[in-house]
Design a protein around this motif. Structure first.
Motif, PDB file in Angstrom:
ATOM      1  N   GLN A 274       0.960  -1.347   0.067  1.00 35.48           N
ATOM      2  CA  GLN A 274      -0.036   0.062  -0.112  1.00 35.48           C
ATOM      3  C   GLN A 274       0.654   1.093  -0.077  1.00 35.48           C
ATOM      4  OE1 GLN A 274      -2.538  -0.498   3.648  1.00 35.48           O
ATOM      5  NE2 GLN A 274      -3.853  -1.848   2.351  1.00 35.48           N
ATOM      6  N   PHE A 275       2.182   1.252   0.775  1.00 34.02           N
ATOM      7  CA  PHE A 275       2.887   2.403   0.816  1.00 34.02           C
ATOM      8  C   PHE A 275       3.387   2.860  -0.656  1.00 34.02           C
ATOM      9  CE2 PHE A 275       5.873   5.160   2.513  1.00 34.02           C
ATOM     10  CZ  PHE A 275       7.095   5.058   1.885  1.00 34.02           C
ATOM     11  N   TYR A 276       3.737   1.482  -1.327  1.00 31.44           N
ATOM     12  CA  TYR A 276       4.267   1.760  -2.712  1.00 31.44           C
ATOM     13  C   TYR A 276       3.355   2.345  -3.763  1.00 31.44           C
ATOM     14  CZ  TYR A 276       8.736  -0.721  -1.556  1.00 31.44           C
ATOM     15  OH  TYR A 276       9.813  -1.211  -0.994  1.00 31.44           O
ATOM     16  N   LEU A 277       2.040   1.515  -3.568  1.00 35.27           N
ATOM     17  CA  LEU A 277       0.878   1.944  -4.411  1.00 35.27           C
ATOM     18  C   LEU A 277       0.736   3.654  -4.075  1.00 35.27           C
ATOM     19  CD1 LEU A 277      -1.268   1.249  -6.369  1.00 35.27           C
ATOM     20  CD2 LEU A 277      -2.682   0.780  -4.551  1.00 35.27           C
ATOM     21  N   LEU A 278       0.682   4.009  -2.822  1.00 39.09           N
ATOM     22  CA  LEU A 278       0.409   5.319  -2.475  1.00 39.09           C
ATOM     23  C   LEU A 278       1.649   6.225  -3.035  1.00 39.09           C
ATOM     24  CD1 LEU A 278      -1.208   7.389  -0.887  1.00 39.09           C
ATOM     25  CD2 LEU A 278       0.409   7.252   1.021  1.00 39.09           C
ATOM     26  N   ILE A 279       3.028   5.986  -3.054  1.00 41.79           N
ATOM     27  CA  ILE A 279       3.763   6.709  -3.647  1.00 41.79           C
ATOM     28  C   ILE A 279       3.773   6.588  -5.265  1.00 41.79           C
ATOM     29  CG2 ILE A 279       6.559   6.688  -4.223  1.00 41.79           C
ATOM     30  CD1 ILE A 279       5.678   7.625  -1.292  1.00 41.79           C
ATOM     31  N   ILE A 280       3.253   5.635  -5.762  1.00 41.69           N
ATOM     32  CA  ILE A 280       3.181   5.567  -7.363  1.00 41.69           C
ATOM     33  C   ILE A 280       2.146   6.424  -7.626  1.00 41.69           C
ATOM     34  CG2 ILE A 280       2.469   4.203  -9.345  1.00 41.69           C
ATOM     35  CD1 ILE A 280       4.136   1.874  -7.746  1.00 41.69           C
ATOM     36  N   LEU A 281       1.052   6.485  -7.061  1.00 43.04           N
ATOM     37  CA  LEU A 281      -0.319   7.283  -7.371  1.00 43.04           C
ATOM     38  C   LEU A 281       0.080   8.811  -7.075  1.00 43.04           C
ATOM     39  CD1 LEU A 281      -3.287   5.318  -5.842  1.00 43.04           C
ATOM     40  CD2 LEU A 281      -2.670   5.677  -8.208  1.00 43.04           C
ATOM     41  N   ILE A 282       0.806   9.186  -6.233  1.00 39.88           N
ATOM     42  CA  ILE A 282       1.394  10.457  -5.710  1.00 39.88           C
ATOM     43  C   ILE A 282       2.163  10.999  -6.934  1.00 39.88           C
ATOM     44  CG2 ILE A 282       2.589  12.021  -4.188  1.00 39.88           C
ATOM     45  CD1 ILE A 282       1.755  10.465  -2.002  1.00 39.88           C
ATOM     46  N   LEU A 283       3.077  10.265  -7.412  1.00 36.24           N
ATOM     47  CA  LEU A 283       4.008  10.624  -8.532  1.00 36.24           C
ATOM     48  C   LEU A 283       3.197  10.854  -9.978  1.00 36.24           C
ATOM     49  CD1 LEU A 283       6.979   8.482  -7.701  1.00 36.24           C
ATOM     50  CD2 LEU A 283       6.862  10.936  -7.492  1.00 36.24           C
ATOM     51  N   PHE A 284       2.045   9.969 -10.025  1.00 37.07           N
ATOM     52  CA  PHE A 284       1.389  10.014 -11.230  1.00 37.07           C
ATOM     53  C   PHE A 284       0.567  11.227 -11.054  1.00 37.07           C
ATOM     54  CE2 PHE A 284      -0.850   8.547 -14.903  1.00 37.07           C
ATOM     55  CZ  PHE A 284      -2.300   8.887 -14.636  1.00 37.07           C
TER      56      PHE A 284
END
Length: 189
Positions: free
Chosen positions: A45-55
């Motif tokens: 979830q942490f990685y997914l959150l980082i990816i979404l923020i960057l996107f």
């Protein structure tokens, strides 16, 4: 009194180091060494959150509709400059396809008239001109112009070589420009 200041400083440093260690332990558990399934899902979830923020940050566009971007046209760039003082040498095409000097213009008023006529021409940007070589060529401030005499419409057509700009002059402007460039009157059919 000195003892209190030193002890407060030591206490602050100990608290700070404990906080930093706690944070580092949390990151270590989340990212590097998952110890249970719960941490595994939290890490994903942490990685997914980082990816979404960057996107979302990367895709965000800041468009200000109140002030549109004003990109200067080639006409604006070329004819906003002042004359550099070099004479305008007009070359005409001969029957064998070469160009020879037919006129040299040094008069400030004539050059100002040329620039004013070209500035007021109907210019089109990003146009590829693929016709016969120009009838006349002249250079003004390092910009080489090609001029065609369009007898069908009694107008002169102009390009700025090396730029994708194509201009058409009115009938009256064509007559004046032709007379200045060639030194002869414009003959229409």
């Amino acid at each position: 009194m000195t003892y209190n200041v030193v002890s407060k400083y030591n206490e602050q440093m100990r608290m700070r180091s404990q906080t930093e260690l706690s944070f580092l332990r949390l990151i270590k558990q989340l990212v590097i060494f998952p110890t249970s399934k719960r941490w595994f899902f939290m890490r994903n979830q942490f990685y997914l959150l980082i990816i979404l923020i960057l996107f979302f940050v990367g895709c965000q566009q800041q468009v200000n509709e109140e002030s549109p971007v004003n990109i200067p046209t080639t006409k604006d760039k070329v004819y906003s400059e002042s004359w550099n003082g070099e004479p305008v040498i007009v070359k005409g095409q001969t029957d064998d396809g070469n160009y020879t000097n037919i006129n040299e213009i040094n008069d400030v008023k004539d050059i100002e008239t040329i620039i004013e006529l070209l500035k007021n021409a109907e210019w089109e940007e990003n146009v590829q001109v693929d016709i016969r070589p120009p009838d006349y060529r002249f250079s003004w401030n390092r910009y080489i112009h090609g001029v065609w005499d369009n007898k069908e419409y009694n107008r002169l057509e102009v390009i700025i070589e090396g730029h994708s700009s194509y201009g058409t002059l009115s009938i009256s402007s064509s007559e004046v420009l032709y007379e200045i460039l060639t030194g002869t009157s414009y003959e229409s059919d």
